[in-house]
Design a protein around this motif. Structure first.
Motif, PDB file in Angstrom:
ATOM      1  N   SER A  28       0.860  -1.187   0.000  1.00  0.00           N
ATOM      2  CA  SER A  28       0.000   0.000   0.000  1.00  0.00           C
ATOM      3  C   SER A  28       0.892   1.231   0.000  1.00  0.00           C
ATOM      4  O   SER A  28       2.087   1.162   0.281  1.00  0.00           O
ATOM      5  CB  SER A  28      -0.918   0.010   1.224  1.00  0.00           C
ATOM      6  OG  SER A  28      -0.154   0.069   2.410  1.00  0.00           O
ATOM      7  N   GLY A  29       0.278   2.373  -0.306  1.00  0.00           N
ATOM      8  CA  GLY A  29       0.977   3.642  -0.233  1.00  0.00           C
ATOM      9  C   GLY A  29       1.359   4.261  -1.557  1.00  0.00           C
ATOM     10  O   GLY A  29       1.745   5.431  -1.613  1.00  0.00           O
ATOM     11  N   GLY A  30       1.259   3.512  -2.635  1.00  0.00           N
ATOM     12  CA  GLY A  30       1.596   4.077  -3.933  1.00  0.00           C
ATOM     13  C   GLY A  30       0.561   5.094  -4.389  1.00  0.00           C
ATOM     14  O   GLY A  30      -0.630   4.935  -4.161  1.00  0.00           O
ATOM     15  N   VAL A  54       5.879   0.247 -10.871  1.00  0.00           N
ATOM     16  CA  VAL A  54       5.116  -0.556  -9.932  1.00  0.00           C
ATOM     17  C   VAL A  54       6.117  -1.115  -8.922  1.00  0.00           C
ATOM     18  O   VAL A  54       7.131  -1.712  -9.314  1.00  0.00           O
ATOM     19  CB  VAL A  54       4.363  -1.704 -10.627  1.00  0.00           C
ATOM     20  CG1 VAL A  54       3.630  -2.563  -9.594  1.00  0.00           C
ATOM     21  CG2 VAL A  54       3.382  -1.150 -11.655  1.00  0.00           C
ATOM     22  N   TYR A  55       5.841  -0.910  -7.662  1.00  0.00           N
ATOM     23  CA  TYR A  55       6.742  -1.367  -6.601  1.00  0.00           C
ATOM     24  C   TYR A  55       6.162  -2.633  -5.970  1.00  0.00           C
ATOM     25  O   TYR A  55       4.997  -2.665  -5.572  1.00  0.00           O
ATOM     26  CB  TYR A  55       6.913  -0.270  -5.558  1.00  0.00           C
ATOM     27  CG  TYR A  55       7.846   0.818  -6.021  1.00  0.00           C
ATOM     28  CD1 TYR A  55       7.462   1.710  -7.013  1.00  0.00           C
ATOM     29  CD2 TYR A  55       9.133   0.932  -5.494  1.00  0.00           C
ATOM     30  CE1 TYR A  55       8.337   2.689  -7.468  1.00  0.00           C
ATOM     31  CE2 TYR A  55      10.006   1.914  -5.929  1.00  0.00           C
ATOM     32  CZ  TYR A  55       9.601   2.790  -6.920  1.00  0.00           C
ATOM     33  OH  TYR A  55      10.474   3.762  -7.365  1.00  0.00           O
ATOM     34  N   TYR A  56       7.021  -3.641  -5.877  1.00  0.00           N
ATOM     35  CA  TYR A  56       6.620  -4.937  -5.360  1.00  0.00           C
ATOM     36  C   TYR A  56       7.352  -5.254  -4.057  1.00  0.00           C
ATOM     37  O   TYR A  56       8.553  -5.003  -3.932  1.00  0.00           O
ATOM     38  CB  TYR A  56       6.942  -6.044  -6.368  1.00  0.00           C
ATOM     39  CG  TYR A  56       6.200  -5.955  -7.662  1.00  0.00           C
ATOM     40  CD1 TYR A  56       6.730  -5.247  -8.741  1.00  0.00           C
ATOM     41  CD2 TYR A  56       4.964  -6.574  -7.823  1.00  0.00           C
ATOM     42  CE1 TYR A  56       6.050  -5.160  -9.947  1.00  0.00           C
ATOM     43  CE2 TYR A  56       4.278  -6.497  -9.029  1.00  0.00           C
ATOM     44  CZ  TYR A  56       4.834  -5.785 -10.076  1.00  0.00           C
ATOM     45  OH  TYR A  56       4.141  -5.701 -11.268  1.00  0.00           O
ATOM     46  N   CYS A  57       6.625  -5.852  -3.164  1.00  0.00           N
ATOM     47  CA  CYS A  57       7.193  -6.378  -1.932  1.00  0.00           C
ATOM     48  C   CYS A  57       7.469  -7.865  -2.145  1.00  0.00           C
ATOM     49  O   CYS A  57       6.729  -8.544  -2.872  1.00  0.00           O
ATOM     50  CB  CYS A  57       6.177  -6.169  -0.809  1.00  0.00           C
ATOM     51  SG  CYS A  57       6.617  -6.846   0.780  1.00  0.00           S
ATOM     52  N   GLU A  96      10.720 -16.009  -2.656  1.00  0.00           N
ATOM     53  CA  GLU A  96       9.761 -17.102  -2.512  1.00  0.00           C
ATOM     54  C   GLU A  96       8.327 -16.597  -2.666  1.00  0.00           C
ATOM     55  O   GLU A  96       7.474 -17.304  -3.208  1.00  0.00           O
ATOM     56  CB  GLU A  96       9.947 -17.753  -1.139  1.00  0.00           C
ATOM     57  CG  GLU A  96       9.193 -19.043  -0.943  1.00  0.00           C
ATOM     58  CD  GLU A  96       9.593 -19.740   0.344  1.00  0.00           C
ATOM     59  OE1 GLU A  96      10.523 -19.270   1.021  1.00  0.00           O
ATOM     60  OE2 GLU A  96       8.947 -20.747   0.672  1.00  0.00           O
ATOM     61  N   TYR A  97       8.092 -15.379  -2.206  1.00  0.00           N
ATOM     62  CA  TYR A  97       6.751 -14.809  -2.274  1.00  0.00           C
ATOM     63  C   TYR A  97       6.810 -13.382  -2.793  1.00  0.00           C
ATOM     64  O   TYR A  97       7.747 -12.634  -2.486  1.00  0.00           O
ATOM     65  CB  TYR A  97       6.093 -14.806  -0.888  1.00  0.00           C
ATOM     66  CG  TYR A  97       5.945 -16.180  -0.285  1.00  0.00           C
ATOM     67  CD1 TYR A  97       6.819 -16.628   0.712  1.00  0.00           C
ATOM     68  CD2 TYR A  97       4.938 -17.049  -0.709  1.00  0.00           C
ATOM     69  CE1 TYR A  97       6.694 -17.881   1.261  1.00  0.00           C
ATOM     70  CE2 TYR A  97       4.808 -18.310  -0.165  1.00  0.00           C
ATOM     71  CZ  TYR A  97       5.691 -18.720   0.819  1.00  0.00           C
ATOM     72  OH  TYR A  97       5.560 -19.970   1.356  1.00  0.00           O
ATOM     73  N   TRP A  98       5.779 -13.026  -3.550  1.00  0.00           N
ATOM     74  CA  TRP A  98       5.670 -11.689  -4.127  1.00  0.00           C
ATOM     75  C   TRP A  98       4.306 -11.100  -3.822  1.00  0.00           C
ATOM     76  O   TRP A  98       3.312 -11.821  -3.777  1.00  0.00           O
ATOM     77  CB  TRP A  98       5.835 -11.736  -5.651  1.00  0.00           C
ATOM     78  CG  TRP A  98       7.189 -12.144  -6.106  1.00  0.00           C
ATOM     79  CD1 TRP A  98       7.608 -13.410  -6.380  1.00  0.00           C
ATOM     80  CD2 TRP A  98       8.312 -11.289  -6.347  1.00  0.00           C
ATOM     81  NE1 TRP A  98       8.930 -13.393  -6.775  1.00  0.00           N
ATOM     82  CE2 TRP A  98       9.379 -12.101  -6.772  1.00  0.00           C
ATOM     83  CE3 TRP A  98       8.516  -9.913  -6.257  1.00  0.00           C
ATOM     84  CZ2 TRP A  98      10.639 -11.589  -7.095  1.00  0.00           C
ATOM     85  CZ3 TRP A  98       9.759  -9.399  -6.585  1.00  0.00           C
ATOM     86  CH2 TRP A  98      10.811 -10.233  -6.993  1.00  0.00           C
ATOM     87  N   GLY A  99       4.272  -9.773  -3.654  1.00  0.00           N
ATOM     88  CA  GLY A  99       3.010  -9.078  -3.555  1.00  0.00           C
ATOM     89  C   GLY A  99       2.489  -8.726  -4.931  1.00  0.00           C
ATOM     90  O   GLY A  99       3.128  -9.011  -5.954  1.00  0.00           O
ATOM     91  N   GLN A 100       1.339  -8.078  -4.959  1.00  0.00           N
ATOM     92  CA  GLN A 100       0.694  -7.710  -6.225  1.00  0.00           C
ATOM     93  C   GLN A 100       1.210  -6.401  -6.794  1.00  0.00           C
ATOM     94  O   GLN A 100       0.991  -6.112  -7.971  1.00  0.00           O
ATOM     95  CB  GLN A 100      -0.817  -7.628  -6.030  1.00  0.00           C
ATOM     96  CG  GLN A 100      -1.458  -8.970  -5.717  1.00  0.00           C
ATOM     97  CD  GLN A 100      -1.265  -9.966  -6.829  1.00  0.00           C
ATOM     98  OE1 GLN A 100      -1.561  -9.698  -7.982  1.00  0.00           O
ATOM     99  NE2 GLN A 100      -0.736 -11.150  -6.494  1.00  0.00           N
ATOM    100  N   GLY A 101       1.860  -5.609  -5.975  1.00  0.00           N
ATOM    101  CA  GLY A 101       2.437  -4.363  -6.456  1.00  0.00           C
ATOM    102  C   GLY A 101       1.573  -3.152  -6.164  1.00  0.00           C
ATOM    103  O   GLY A 101       0.358  -3.253  -6.027  1.00  0.00           O
ATOM    104  N   THR A 102       2.235  -2.001  -6.062  1.00  0.00           N
ATOM    105  CA  THR A 102       1.543  -0.729  -5.880  1.00  0.00           C
ATOM    106  C   THR A 102       2.194   0.293  -6.801  1.00  0.00           C
ATOM    107  O   THR A 102       3.421   0.354  -6.909  1.00  0.00           O
ATOM    108  CB  THR A 102       1.588  -0.289  -4.396  1.00  0.00           C
ATOM    109  OG1 THR A 102       0.807   0.893  -4.225  1.00  0.00           O
ATOM    110  CG2 THR A 102       3.005  -0.018  -3.918  1.00  0.00           C
ATOM    111  N   GLN A 103       1.374   1.074  -7.486  1.00  0.00           N
ATOM    112  CA  GLN A 103       1.870   2.001  -8.506  1.00  0.00           C
ATOM    113  C   GLN A 103       2.351   3.305  -7.871  1.00  0.00           C
ATOM    114  O   GLN A 103       1.624   3.933  -7.099  1.00  0.00           O
ATOM    115  CB  GLN A 103       0.777   2.314  -9.518  1.00  0.00           C
ATOM    116  CG  GLN A 103       1.168   3.344 -10.570  1.00  0.00           C
ATOM    117  CD  GLN A 103       2.176   2.820 -11.565  1.00  0.00           C
ATOM    118  OE1 GLN A 103       2.021   1.722 -12.095  1.00  0.00           O
ATOM    119  NE2 GLN A 103       3.228   3.605 -11.816  1.00  0.00           N
ATOM    120  N   VAL A 104       3.564   3.671  -8.226  1.00  0.00           N
ATOM    121  CA  VAL A 104       4.111   4.975  -7.839  1.00  0.00           C
ATOM    122  C   VAL A 104       4.364   5.755  -9.122  1.00  0.00           C
ATOM    123  O   VAL A 104       5.073   5.284 -10.022  1.00  0.00           O
ATOM    124  CB  VAL A 104       5.420   4.833  -7.047  1.00  0.00           C
ATOM    125  CG1 VAL A 104       6.051   6.201  -6.814  1.00  0.00           C
ATOM    126  CG2 VAL A 104       5.170   4.129  -5.722  1.00  0.00           C
TER     127      VAL A 104
END
Length: 123
Positions: free
Chosen positions: A7-9, A93-96, A111-119
């Motif tokens: 979140s936060g993008g 797009v920033y990914y965790c 091993e795991y990726w988030g869906q991303g948030t656009q900046v």
């Protein structure tokens, strides 16, 4: 299984600051190193920063050094990316991401990726 929710993008202007957050519900968060990656249109996903499971060690890409800071709060199961002095080149797009090993994250593996948030940074 580790679920990651960024979140936060948002749209900001050049020179602004922005803090991204990545929440990872569950009891295993503190067992994982965490990282941030980004992908701009037409470009490959690139490593931004990573932090060890305890928070005692961090790694940053050259493009992030001096401007971006990664941190984590294991009590809140959340990792943050504080971004300062943003430029249009930071638009992506920033990914965790999470992995047992910080070395994997710096090698652009996770091993795991988030869906991303656009900046988006406007000039």
């Amino acid at each position: 299984q580790v679920q990651l929710v960024e979140s936060g993008g948002r749209l900001v202007q050049a020179g602004d600051s922005l803090r991204l957050a990545c929440a990872a519900p569950g009891r295993t968060f503190s067992s994982y190193a965490m990282g941030w990656f980004r992908q701009a249109p037409g470009k490959e996903r690139e490593f931004v920063a990573a932090i060890s499971y305890s928070g005692g060690s961090t790694r940053s890409a050259e493009s992030a050094k001096g401007r971006f800071t990664i941190s984590r709060d294991n009590a809140k199961n959340t990792v943050y990316l504080q971004m300062n002095s943003l430029t249009p080149e930071d638009t992506a797009v920033y990914y965790c991401a999470a992995d047992r090993m910080i070395a994997a994250l710096t090698a652009r593996r996770a091993e795991y990726w988030g869906q991303g948030t656009q900046v988006t940074v406007s000039s």
